[in-house]
Design an enzyme around this catalytic site. Structure first.
Site, PDB file in Angstrom:
ATOM      1  N   LYS A  83       0.844  -1.202   0.000  1.00  0.00           N
ATOM      2  CA  LYS A  83       0.000   0.000   0.000  1.00  0.00           C
ATOM      3  C   LYS A  83       0.874   1.245   0.000  1.00  0.00           C
ATOM      4  O   LYS A  83       1.750   1.394   0.861  1.00  0.00           O
ATOM      5  CB  LYS A  83      -0.887   0.025   1.246  1.00  0.00           C
ATOM      6  CG  LYS A  83      -2.059  -0.928   1.175  1.00  0.00           C
ATOM      7  CD  LYS A  83      -2.819  -0.958   2.479  1.00  0.00           C
ATOM      8  CE  LYS A  83      -3.755   0.214   2.638  1.00  0.00           C
ATOM      9  NZ  LYS A  83      -4.550   0.079   3.892  1.00  0.00           N
TER      10      LYS A  83
HETATM   11  C1  E4P Z   1      -8.088   0.477   4.353  1.00  0.00           C
HETATM   12  O1  E4P Z   1      -7.193  -0.165   3.838  1.00  0.00           O
HETATM   13  C2  E4P Z   1      -7.946   1.212   5.616  1.00  0.00           C
HETATM   14  O2  E4P Z   1      -7.108   0.473   6.483  1.00  0.00           O
HETATM   15  C3  E4P Z   1      -9.236   1.417   6.358  1.00  0.00           C
HETATM   16  O3  E4P Z   1     -10.346   0.977   5.659  1.00  0.00           O
HETATM   17  C4  E4P Z   1      -9.361   2.717   7.075  1.00  0.00           C
HETATM   18  O4  E4P Z   1     -10.597   2.787   7.712  1.00  0.00           O
HETATM   19  P1  E4P Z   1     -10.955   3.826   8.881  1.00  0.00           P
HETATM   20  O5  E4P Z   1     -11.400   5.090   8.239  1.00  0.00           O
HETATM   21  O6  E4P Z   1     -12.063   3.152   9.619  1.00  0.00           O
HETATM   22  O7  E4P Z   1      -9.711   3.995   9.708  1.00  0.00           O
END
Ligand code: E4P
Length: 234
Positions: A83
């Protein structure tokens, strides 16, 4: 639609792997930090449980650092997806990692234009954060529809990974729009399993069975009920 769990928590991952509903994992630095464990050991444990994509995030801010971290992360297992953040440096890193044969996911996407750029850079996944958009007073799911339509118009192979999901309705909306993946925290996936009418119905069945004093047959099944071989998920 593939279902990914947005966590690095081993007991939660085990629960849903055992149910056969999990296609992959997403993590981010916040979720990893929450587990309070040595990073590489934790990742190996996750990889031992999940045969599908396991998303791990770089923490450098310059492309050179992201590329080097991306290679180190990808070396942990064949199903690692790296990522990178949706920044100019992140896009540069995605382009290079893509050329090096490493799978990437552009994270922290909040607009269709950002998703368009992620696809052009060669990302395998684009992660729009819909819950955080909702929190900021926007309609997060709207950009999922827009991104899917843009990708369809130009035949991009980048998968739309709906992230920052807050509740089961988000999951239904993502599936109705045809999103490729939805990643969600364990509590959302848990809520998807449950329905009060299922509990009421089950209780009634079991009460009636008990009242009638019935018994199921005992003993092992005969040879016509051989277990099916396990099929590996794509
Ligand atoms: C995705 O890869 C992220 O880790 C995640 O969905 C972030 O979500 P949040 O807004 O609940 O922290």
């Amino acid at each position: 639609m593939k279902i990914f769990l947005d966590t690095a928590n081993i007991p939660s991952i085990k629960t849903f792997v055992d149910m056969g509903v999990l296609d992959g994992i997403t993590t981010n630095p916040t979720l990893i930090a929450k587990e309070n464990r040595e990073f590489t050991e934790l990742v190996h444990e996750i990889l031992g449980l999940v045969p599908g994509p396991v998303n791990l995030e770089v923490v450098s801010q310059e492309s050179a650092g992201m590329i080097s971290e991306g290679h180190d992360l990808a070396a942990l297992g064949p199903n690692i997806v790296v990522k990178c953040p949706m920044t100019a440096e992140g896009l540069k890193a995605v382009r290079k990692l893509h050329r090096d044969g490493i799978k990437t996911n552009v994270t922290l996407i909040f607009s269709p234009n950002q998703a368009l750029l992620a696809a052009k850079a060669g990302a395998d996944y684009a992660s729009p954060f819909i819950g955080r958009l909702d929190d900021a007073g926007h309609e997060g799911m709207k950009i999922i529809e827009e991104i899917l339509s843009i990708y369809r118009n130009y035949g991009f192979e980048t998968r739309v990974l709906v992230a920052s999901i807050r509740h089961p309705v988000h999951v239904v909306q993502a599936a109705k729009l045809g999103a490729h993946v939805a990643t969600m925290p364990p509590d959302v996936l848990d809520k998807m399993v449950k329905h009060p009418l299922t509990d009421i119905g089950l209780k009634r069945f079991l009460d009636d069975w008990q009242r009638a004093g019935l018994k199921l047959p005992q003993g092992r099944p005969s040879s016509h009920m051989k277990p099916k071989p396990l099929v590996q998920r794509a």
